[in-house]
Scaffold this active site. Structure first.
Site, PDB file in Angstrom:
ATOM      1  N   HIS A   1       0.860  -1.187   0.000  1.00 13.32           N
ATOM      2  CA  HIS A   1       0.000   0.000   0.000  1.00 13.32           C
ATOM      3  C   HIS A   1       0.893   1.232   0.000  1.00 13.32           C
ATOM      4  CE1 HIS A   1      -3.075   2.800   0.523  1.00 13.32           C
ATOM      5  NE2 HIS A   1      -3.749   2.291   1.554  1.00 13.32           N
TER       6      HIS A   1
ATOM      7  N   PHE B   1      -8.183   7.431   4.616  1.00 10.69           N
ATOM      8  CA  PHE B   1      -8.577   7.907   5.935  1.00 10.69           C
ATOM      9  C   PHE B   1      -9.330   9.235   5.786  1.00 10.69           C
ATOM     10  CE2 PHE B   1      -5.130   5.836   8.881  1.00 10.69           C
ATOM     11  CZ  PHE B   1      -5.634   4.590   8.559  1.00 10.69           C
TER      12      PHE B   1
END
Length: 417
Positions: free
Chosen positions: A342, A403
């Site tokens: 990631h 996020f």
């Protein structure tokens, strides 16, 4: 005003799988993992011992050594990827075009190793000193700024920061600006490098990172029952987005056409996606609407697929909501994070580049390490387990979720004159 067509005429990449687009794509096709033991710092105190690091990278191959010393790692990766993209597009040195060319990059965090070392210096000095280049090296916009200085670009240039969706949103923003006539050419993509002690501890306390696998290559395993967190990656990918008539007039090679972009925000939680997937799916439906395409026209979906317990089933629900149950079952879906980890703000750009290569090579990448699919946990679609397959791809979607609830999706189509 009629919207203009936007095509991709150059690509460059520095990733955990290779220091070029071709090296990265060859590793993806072979199903290789770029995950290994951490070497960027001494991780002895940390629970997490592995990451997907860029390997054998020499900034002197892409820029002056004195300039590189004034850059954080994420900026070095971005400058290298930009040079490759400009060379690939045959725009290097074409100052008439570069004077009007912009650079829009997604950067989720920026120079975190600079933040870490600057804070150490600050406290060791009795809170009176820090290295003089601390601020210019750590701020997210410095990647784009350095690209412009290195290659003499003078168009609109800024950073997009939407956490893990930053790269996708930067591509979408650049796509809109070229499509609407603000630029004819724009470098767009993402860059990130946060493999340092400070970042690893910060993600560890959120219980977000994978740990405990003896073989690091097995640690990133999206949609698998044994997944236990994401593997941190790093790197950069940059695409040259260009108005079609402009590209045609200069005889540019064309890799594909950007068709649509969509974004949404969950407004739900600081770190977790809404498990019902409703708002997340809206970035996909908005991208489809923007492209004027039916869900059945998409053959490949590059998943955010982080290998976390929360993301993978919620993303599966998003796909079903956006594409419909029947179309979702027909889709080939893969998470290439199983190979390159990631890469945070860069991940959407790397995965869009992979979509372009998948379309051009008629190849569906695999989700490696998918040994026991978590069907009972809600991961019940075709994730191309362990081995990629050949097949025609007319159009692909890549989606990312960050996020703060930031969601972005972009659609790339096989180019037809």
């Amino acid at each position: 005003m009629e919207k203009r067509r936007v095509v991709i005429t150059g690509m460059g990449a520095v990733t955990p799988l290779g220091n070029s687009v071709d090296e990265t794509w060859a590793a993806v096709k072979a199903g290789k993992s770029g995950v290994g033991p951490i070497t960027h710092f001494d991780c002895t105190p940390n629970k997490v011992k592995y990451a997907a690091e860029v390997k054998n990278f020499d900034p002197a191959q892409y820029m002056d050594a004195s300039a590189a010393r004034k850059m954080a790692r994420f900026t070095q990766y971005a400058v290298a990827a930009a040079k490759m993209a400009l060379d690939d597009s045959n725009l290097m040195g074409n100052q008439k075009v570069l004077d009007e060319t912009g650079c829009i990059l997604g950067v989720g965090i920026g120079g975190f190793e600079i933040t870490e070392s600057g804070c150490i210096s600050y406290y060791k000095s009795g809170c009176s000193k820090t290295p003089p280049m601390t601020i210019p090296e750590l701020i997210p916009n410095e990647a784009g700024g350095n690209i412009c200085m290195q290659f003499h670009l003078h168009g609109p240039t800024f950073a997009v920061s939407t956490a893990c969706s930053s790269g996708t949103d930067a591509l979408g923003t650049a796509f809109d600006m070229v499509r609407n006539g603000r630029m004819d050419v724009c470098l767009a993509g993402g860059a990130e490098s946060t493999i340092n002690g400070y970042a690893v501890v910060a993600f560890e306390v959120l219980h977000a990172l994978s740990s405990g696998f003896e073989d690091p290559a097995k640690a990133s395993r999206p949609f698998d029952k044994k997944r236990n967190g994401f593997v941190m990656g790093e790197g950069s990918a940059i695409l040259v987005l260009e108005e079609y008539e402009h590209a045609k007039a200069r005889g540019a090679k064309i890799y594909g056409e950007v068709m649509g972009y969509g974004a949404s925000c969950d407004g739900y939680h600081l770190t977790s996606p809404n498990p019902d997937g409703v708002v997340g799916s809206q970035c996909m439906t908005r991208a489809l609407k923007d492209a004027g395409m039916d869900p059945s026209e998409i053959q490949y979906y590059n998943a955010h697929g982080t290998s976390t317990h929360i993301n993978d089933p919620s993303e599966t629900r998003m796909v079903k909501l956006a594409f419909g149950e029947e179309n979702a079952k027909k889709l080939k879906i893969s998470s290439t994070k199983s190979m390159h980890g990631h890469c945070l703000g860069a991940t959407g750009a790397i995965e869009a580049m992979i979509c372009v290569k998948a379309i051009n090579d008629s190849f569906f990448p695999a989700t490696i390490n998918l040994d026991e699919q978590d069907v009972e946990g809600g991961c019940d679609l075709d994730y191309v387990p362990n081995k990629g397959v050949e097949g025609n791809i007319d159009a692909a979607m890549s989606a990312t979720f960050g996020f703060g609830g930031h969601n972005g999706a972009i659609i790339i189509k096989k180019f037809k004159d």
